[in-house]
Design a protein around this motif. Structure first.
Motif, short mmCIF file in Angstrom:
data_model
loop_
_atom_site.label_atom_id
_atom_site.label_comp_id
_atom_site.label_asym_id
_atom_site.label_seq_id
_atom_site.Cartn_x
_atom_site.Cartn_y
_atom_site.Cartn_z
N SER A 8 0.87 -1.23 -0.15
CA SER A 8 0.03 -0.10 0.25
C SER A 8 0.75 1.27 0.09
N LEU A 87 -6.96 6.94 4.64
CA LEU A 87 -7.51 6.06 5.42
C LEU A 87 -8.58 5.33 4.62
N THR A 93 -1.56 7.02 0.44
CA THR A 93 -1.03 8.21 1.46
C THR A 93 0.17 8.72 0.68
N THR A 96 3.11 9.12 3.58
CA THR A 96 3.81 7.92 4.07
C THR A 96 5.17 7.84 3.27
N HIS A 168 -0.98 2.70 9.77
CA HIS A 168 -1.46 2.14 8.57
C HIS A 168 -0.97 0.61 8.55
N HIS A 172 -3.37 -2.60 9.06
CA HIS A 172 -3.24 -3.83 8.27
C HIS A 172 -3.09 -5.07 8.84
N THR A 200 -9.07 2.70 14.06
CA THR A 200 -9.30 3.29 12.94
C THR A 200 -9.82 4.84 13.36
N GLU A 203 -6.79 6.68 14.37
CA GLU A 203 -6.00 7.03 13.09
C GLU A 203 -6.68 8.35 12.57
#
Length: 226
Positions: A8, A87, A93, A96, A168, A172, A200, A203
């Protein structure tokens, strides 16, 4: 289940062309500019939040520092919306990526430092040598203060990258564990699913807090140099 844990974070491409530029432009579509005399509730709330953040950030700044207000509010809006969009499932994202965060941190830090050396040369140079330093320690302290100055943009970028990436990865891992436990132990899967929901929510808060922290630190660097 066989998906790579870090897949990701790979920059997405379309026909071999990176689409990260279009992804970074997407948040601007979420903030429509008012073109009517009477605005709707969404734009009114948006303007109220922007004015509230701007008022708090500019409280400590001199008139010269307040000229950065548009850049700082654009920065916090961009990072916050980019983090929130990241998200969403099967999304990417940009924050990152350390390279992108450095691309934001270094020019802003350099602009603040150059502004300080241009308008407050003596004060900026005085930061390299605290008052009352013993003579034998002067060379060492100058080197230490110089290193700490140049480390500031790296600290900004690494902090944002690490916090967003860690969240993240944790989501995951817990999501994969929930999926694997569904057929083995439904009770345990329900517990892990509850943890995933709480994580979540956390986050979402972290996405906004990290945008605020990044912008606040840039604002403080600017305050020290204006």
């Amino acid at each position: 289940m066989n998906e790579n844990l870090f897949s990701s974070f790979i920059t997405p491409t379309m026909m071999g062309v990176p689409v990260v530029v279009f992804i970074t432009m997407l948040p601007t579509l979420l903030f429509p500019s008012p073109n009517r005399l009477t605005t709707n509730r969404l734009i009114s709330i948006q303007q109220w939040v922007i004015n509230l953040i701007l008022k708090q950030m500019m409280l400590i700044h001199s008139p010269k520092g307040r000229t950065w207000s548009l850049m700082l509010i654009s920065l916090i809006m961009f990072i916050g919306t980019t983090n929130l969009l990241g998200l969403l499932p099967h999304s990417f994202t940009p924050t990152t990526q350390l390279s992108m965060n450095l691309g934001m941190a270094i020019p802003l830090w350099a602009g603040a430092v150059i502004t300080g050396f241009r308008h407050k040369t003596k004060t900026s140079l005085a930061h390299f040598l605290p008052q009352g330093t013993p003579t034998p320690l002067i060379p060492m302290l100058v080197v230490i203060e110089t290193i700490s100055l140049f480390i500031q943009p790296m600290a900004l970028a690494v902090r944002l990258t690490a916090n967003i990436t860690a969240g993240h990865l944790l989501m995951h891992l817990i999501g994969s564990a929930t999926l694997a436990l569904t057929s083995i132990s439904p009770t345990t899967a329900f517990v892990t699913f509850t943890i995933l929901i709480l994580l979540t929510i956390l986050e979402f808060a972290v996405a906004l807090i990290q945008a605020y922290v990044f912008t606040l630190l840039v604002s403080l660097y600017l305050h020290d140099n204006t």
